[in-house]
Design a protein around this motif. Structure first.
Motif, PDB file in Angstrom:
ATOM      1  N   PHE A 291       0.875  -1.171   0.000  1.00 26.02           N
ATOM      2  CA  PHE A 291       0.000   0.000   0.000  1.00 26.02           C
ATOM      3  C   PHE A 291       0.914   1.222   0.000  1.00 26.02           C
ATOM      4  O   PHE A 291       1.419   1.627   1.035  1.00 26.02           O
ATOM      5  CB  PHE A 291      -0.946  -0.003   1.203  1.00 26.02           C
ATOM      6  CG  PHE A 291      -2.159  -0.829   0.979  1.00 26.02           C
ATOM      7  CD1 PHE A 291      -3.366  -0.250   0.630  1.00 26.02           C
ATOM      8  CD2 PHE A 291      -2.102  -2.202   1.082  1.00 26.02           C
ATOM      9  CE1 PHE A 291      -4.491  -1.023   0.392  1.00 26.02           C
ATOM     10  CE2 PHE A 291      -3.217  -2.992   0.853  1.00 26.02           C
ATOM     11  CZ  PHE A 291      -4.417  -2.394   0.504  1.00 26.02           C
ATOM     12  N   ARG A 292       1.119   1.767  -1.159  1.00 24.62           N
ATOM     13  CA  ARG A 292       2.102   2.829  -1.302  1.00 24.62           C
ATOM     14  C   ARG A 292       1.710   4.042  -0.461  1.00 24.62           C
ATOM     15  O   ARG A 292       0.571   4.480  -0.477  1.00 24.62           O
ATOM     16  CB  ARG A 292       2.235   3.184  -2.785  1.00 24.62           C
ATOM     17  CG  ARG A 292       2.782   1.989  -3.581  1.00 24.62           C
ATOM     18  CD  ARG A 292       2.830   2.260  -5.066  1.00 24.62           C
ATOM     19  NE  ARG A 292       1.543   2.174  -5.719  1.00 24.62           N
ATOM     20  CZ  ARG A 292       0.974   1.026  -6.104  1.00 24.62           C
ATOM     21  NH1 ARG A 292       1.563  -0.125  -5.847  1.00 24.62           N
ATOM     22  NH2 ARG A 292      -0.182   1.032  -6.718  1.00 24.62           N
ATOM     23  N   GLY A 293       2.684   4.532   0.297  1.00 19.38           N
ATOM     24  CA  GLY A 293       2.402   5.614   1.233  1.00 19.38           C
ATOM     25  C   GLY A 293       2.188   5.104   2.643  1.00 19.38           C
ATOM     26  O   GLY A 293       2.196   5.872   3.598  1.00 19.38           O
ATOM     27  N   HIS A 294       1.990   3.777   2.792  1.00 19.90           N
ATOM     28  CA  HIS A 294       1.854   3.157   4.118  1.00 19.90           C
ATOM     29  C   HIS A 294       2.915   2.065   4.192  1.00 19.90           C
ATOM     30  O   HIS A 294       2.623   0.872   4.132  1.00 19.90           O
ATOM     31  CB  HIS A 294       0.452   2.581   4.316  1.00 19.90           C
ATOM     32  CG  HIS A 294      -0.605   3.630   4.406  1.00 19.90           C
ATOM     33  ND1 HIS A 294      -0.971   4.206   5.591  1.00 19.90           N
ATOM     34  CD2 HIS A 294      -1.336   4.236   3.450  1.00 19.90           C
ATOM     35  CE1 HIS A 294      -1.914   5.120   5.366  1.00 19.90           C
ATOM     36  NE2 HIS A 294      -2.146   5.147   4.067  1.00 19.90           N
ATOM     37  N   THR A 295       4.152   2.490   4.332  1.00 16.68           N
ATOM     38  CA  THR A 295       5.272   1.560   4.196  1.00 16.68           C
ATOM     39  C   THR A 295       5.315   0.508   5.289  1.00 16.68           C
ATOM     40  O   THR A 295       5.896  -0.558   5.103  1.00 16.68           O
ATOM     41  CB  THR A 295       6.599   2.332   4.183  1.00 16.68           C
ATOM     42  OG1 THR A 295       6.655   3.158   5.358  1.00 16.68           O
ATOM     43  CG2 THR A 295       6.709   3.208   2.952  1.00 16.68           C
ATOM     44  N   ALA A 296       4.736   0.794   6.460  1.00 18.15           N
ATOM     45  CA  ALA A 296       4.778  -0.183   7.556  1.00 18.15           C
ATOM     46  C   ALA A 296       3.656  -1.202   7.447  1.00 18.15           C
ATOM     47  O   ALA A 296       3.617  -2.168   8.194  1.00 18.15           O
ATOM     48  CB  ALA A 296       4.698   0.532   8.906  1.00 18.15           C
ATOM     49  N   ARG A 297       2.734  -0.983   6.518  1.00 18.84           N
ATOM     50  CA  ARG A 297       1.611  -1.899   6.374  1.00 18.84           C
ATOM     51  C   ARG A 297       2.038  -3.130   5.581  1.00 18.84           C
ATOM     52  O   ARG A 297       2.580  -3.024   4.489  1.00 18.84           O
ATOM     53  CB  ARG A 297       0.433  -1.220   5.677  1.00 18.84           C
ATOM     54  CG  ARG A 297      -0.762  -2.158   5.475  1.00 18.84           C
ATOM     55  CD  ARG A 297      -1.914  -1.454   4.798  1.00 18.84           C
ATOM     56  NE  ARG A 297      -2.939  -2.383   4.394  1.00 18.84           N
ATOM     57  CZ  ARG A 297      -4.205  -2.338   4.805  1.00 18.84           C
ATOM     58  NH1 ARG A 297      -4.584  -1.415   5.655  1.00 18.84           N
ATOM     59  NH2 ARG A 297      -5.078  -3.218   4.365  1.00 18.84           N
ATOM     60  N   VAL A 298       1.778  -4.303   6.153  1.00 21.49           N
ATOM     61  CA  VAL A 298       1.986  -5.571   5.447  1.00 21.49           C
ATOM     62  C   VAL A 298       0.611  -6.177   5.246  1.00 21.49           C
ATOM     63  O   VAL A 298      -0.139  -6.350   6.207  1.00 21.49           O
ATOM     64  CB  VAL A 298       2.882  -6.532   6.249  1.00 21.49           C
ATOM     65  CG1 VAL A 298       3.147  -7.793   5.444  1.00 21.49           C
ATOM     66  CG2 VAL A 298       4.185  -5.844   6.634  1.00 21.49           C
ATOM     67  N   ASP A 299       0.271  -6.495   4.020  1.00 24.98           N
ATOM     68  CA  ASP A 299      -1.096  -6.893   3.687  1.00 24.98           C
ATOM     69  C   ASP A 299      -1.093  -8.233   2.970  1.00 24.98           C
ATOM     70  O   ASP A 299      -0.289  -8.462   2.070  1.00 24.98           O
ATOM     71  CB  ASP A 299      -1.739  -5.813   2.804  1.00 24.98           C
ATOM     72  CG  ASP A 299      -3.242  -5.979   2.702  1.00 24.98           C
ATOM     73  OD1 ASP A 299      -3.685  -6.899   1.990  1.00 24.98           O
ATOM     74  OD2 ASP A 299      -3.967  -5.193   3.330  1.00 24.98           O
ATOM     75  N   SER A 300      -2.011  -9.116   3.367  1.00 23.70           N
ATOM     76  CA  SER A 300      -2.051 -10.439   2.747  1.00 23.70           C
ATOM     77  C   SER A 300      -2.602 -10.411   1.334  1.00 23.70           C
ATOM     78  O   SER A 300      -2.587 -11.431   0.645  1.00 23.70           O
ATOM     79  CB  SER A 300      -2.858 -11.416   3.607  1.00 23.70           C
ATOM     80  OG  SER A 300      -4.196 -10.999   3.735  1.00 23.70           O
ATOM     81  N   SER A 301      -3.067  -9.244   0.872  1.00 22.95           N
ATOM     82  CA  SER A 301      -3.425  -9.149  -0.548  1.00 22.95           C
ATOM     83  C   SER A 301      -2.190  -9.363  -1.425  1.00 22.95           C
ATOM     84  O   SER A 301      -2.308  -9.649  -2.615  1.00 22.95           O
ATOM     85  CB  SER A 301      -4.057  -7.790  -0.862  1.00 22.95           C
ATOM     86  OG  SER A 301      -3.135  -6.733  -0.682  1.00 22.95           O
TER      87      SER A 301
END
Length: 633
Positions: free
Chosen positions: A378-388
């Motif tokens: 999720f560009r702009g949310h670098t700390a977010r890791v997403d199972s998508s």
């Protein structure tokens, strides 16, 4: 009272009293309720069991059938959380880098298979057993698959075209008689005056997408007419992958039936053709990297996501394949061109179906962007890791910048390892980790609050104590499940939750198994062409097959079962679980000591996960057979 045995004895006594048909009385039950309140009542909220003004049990309130039922379900879930861990089997897996990981197997019969080496013969038996037991069963209403067979809330009785799209490989193989009735029902819903206005508004002015004027992605089914109607309470209309995935399966299915169609059209054809034309122009108008809500919650992310962009690329690939086929059927080709021209008479649009090279250019430009940002989910949310991210990997897209298969596979492995490190847990995978978000200028740290700790029972998350007013919060969240973009609702949903108690889903495990399986397929395809693999390719094959084995096992481990004594375990809301099913997730529930343990989730089973597990199984079986035949490992 001391010790867990005494607490369980008291809990069982209360369950017995409250589940009986006998009215409660002060004389007979007053002391028991006081004792129960002392040991099981919340320390942070008034339990509601005792009247504050008199310090006496509220017998009148506690005799209400719905209150008694809710207490029994809550306490039954607490007891189940205290004993369920002893009913599961913990298995270990050693990854290619030597790391040892463990995961839970919830079904004793499946555990017996997974403790052995999975050759093709053994896995075929497990696959057949799962099919016979109903793991891959789906149910349909007017051709549209049910999201879940047993919904824990009204929220999950809605219809999501995205879930429908995710189930299509299984529908095509095992429920072919439902394929076209279902697609036709969804297609008709998108030709309603309301949806057509939304299509045309966004196509004419893409900025209106950010103003929430897009098409719907959630519907209610009219049980009498069988028609799908937009869910008016679902406020946010800024999803992309839902519509891209639907376009993907519709274009692909239509391409496959074209050779058998007569050289004339009927009303059904016009419905499908108009859907394909409108969806294509809608996604094209939004561009290669639009703002999107992502696949899980209804919060717009201004800089978009890898998977949403990749999903559109995959859909346009299918549209291009359809166009190549439809040119062999002049009557239908003319109808596509005619439908597009009618739209162009209303709106100034590029003629994509007359000039498919524009779609091809879009895809090449979008792929270049995805390859550049393949790890920045999720560009702009670098700390977010997403199972998508595993959906992106399972798409099979070539992520290499130079056409190198080794680079392509290496990049997919980077995505999968990132997912494994941050989101994979013993019972499943988190949908995403905590991340920072700003809503209405307020900074919030957000975890995945959906189906989080004690979501469906009357317990305080902080100490595991019971309080009756929790019913109001459950009702509030159920009624506002749609619009989590609201600051008030978003904050309320996150209150008291953390990553450690986020629901653990089976769906990302199945996607990861598909993703690894497709990497193995790429290497086996190379072997078929060359007759051999280089030493680095052999090492890649071992690594990819190791990952495929791990996630096939995790996906099957996620299937529910009976207790070791043959009885039926309970779900996270204290009601009986369905054995041999894929729950939407495993949910955390406070046990007798107030510590969280995971139980089968309240929604069971999730058709989308069942379909992906089936798809992963087909790929794994094919891969094993080829590897064994050629003696590759």
């Amino acid at each position: 009272m001391t010790g867990p045995d005494k607490k369980e004895e008291l809990l069982l006594k209360i369950i017995g009293v409250f589940s009986s048909e006998r009215p409660l009385t002060m004389k007979q039950d007053g002391n028991l309720i006081r004792l129960f309140d002392k040991h099981f009542g919340s320390k942070n909220y008034p339990s509601g069991l005792i009247k504050a003004e008199t310090s006496r049990p509220d017998i009148r309130l506690l005799n209400r059938p719905e209150i008694r039922k809710s207490i029994v379900k809550t306490l039954s879930a607490v007891r189940e959380a205290s004993r369920y861990p002893t009913q599961t089997t913990t298995l270990c897996h050693t990854r290619s880098d030597g790391e040892k990981v463990s995961f839970k197997v919830n079904n004793p019969e499946i555990a017996g298979f997974l403790q052995r080496k999975l050759d093709s013969a053994t896995f075929q038996k497990l696959f057949d057993l799962a099919a016979d037991k109903g793991v891959f069963d789906l149910q349909f209403e007017f051709g549209v698959p049910c999201v879940t067979l047993c919904a824990g809330s009204r929220h999950m009785t809605r219809k999501w075209p995205r879930d429908h799209a995710g189930m299509m490989p299984l529908i095509e193989k095992r429920y072919s008689n439902q394929l076209w009735p279902g697609l036709k029902n969804v297609a008709r819903s998108y030709l309603s005056p309301l949806e057509l206005r939304a299509f045309e508004t966004v196509i004419a002015s893409p900025k209106t997408f950010k103003q929430n004027k897009g098409i719907a992605h959630v519907f209610w089914l009219n049980a009498k007419s069988g028609t799908l109607v937009r869910d008016k309470d679902w406020e946010i209309k800024q999803r992309i992958e839902s519509h891209a995935e639907y376009l993907n399966v519709l274009a692909d299915a239509y391409r496959k039936i074209l050779p058998s169609r007569p050289a004339r059209s009927d009303r059904e054809d016009s419905v499908f053709i108009k859907n394909i034309v409108y969806f294509t122009h809608y996604l094209y108008a939004l561009g290669i990297n639009p703002q999107t809500c992502g696949p899980w919650e209804e919060i717009p992310f201004a800089k978009g996501s890898n998977w949403d962009s990749a999903s559109v690329v995959c859909a346009f690939d299918k549209v291009l394949q359809l166009l190549a086929e439809v040119k062999n059927h002049p009557f239908y080709y003319k109808n596509f061109i005619k439908t597009e021209k009618k739209l162009s008479q209303k709106i100034n649009i590029p003629l994509l179906f007359a000039a498919p090279e524009l779609l091809d250019k879009f895809n090449r430009k979008s792929l270049s962007f995805i390859r550049k940002h393949y790890l920045d989910e999720f560009r702009g949310h670098t700390a977010r890791v997403d199972s998508s991210s595993v959906m992106l990997s399972a798409s099979g897209l070539d992520l290499s910048s130079n056409g190198s298969q080794t680079q392509d596979i290496g990049r997919h492995l980077q995505i999968l390892k990132h997912f494994q490190k941050h989101l994979v847990k013993e019972f499943g995978a988190l949908r995403y980790n905590s991340f920072d978000i700003t809503l209405n200028k307020e900074h919030i740290r957000s975890c995945d609050s959906y189906l989080n700790l004690n979501s469906d029972i009357l317990l305080d998350n902080a100490d595991g104590g019971l309080y009756l007013d929790k019913k109001k919060r459950i009702k509030f969240l159920e009624e506002n499940n749609a619009d989590t973009s609201s600051l008030q609702i978003f904050k309320e949903r996150n209150r008291g939750f953390c990553d450690a108690t986020s629901a653990q889903w089976g769906l990302p495990l199945s996607y990861a198994a598909v993703a690894y399986g497709k990497l193995v397929q790429k290497l086996l395809h190379r072997h078929r062409k060359q007759g051999c693999l280089s030493s680095p390719e052999q090492q890649l094959l071992k690594e990819c097959l190791n990952g495929e084995e791990e996630f096939i096992k995790r996906s099957y481990g996620n299937i529910t079962g009976l207790r070791t004594d043959g009885s039926i375990p309970l779900k996270a809301n204290g009601t009986p679980s369905l054995p041999w099913r894929k729950p939407e997730a495993y949910q955390a529930v406070s046990n007798l000591e107030g510590k969280p343990e995971f139980l089968p989730g309240v929604n069971s089973h999730l058709g989308w996960d069942a379909a992906k597990c089936w798809e992963a199984s087909e790929i794994y079986l094919e891969n094993l057979r080829y590897i064994e035949e050629k003696g590759l490992l």
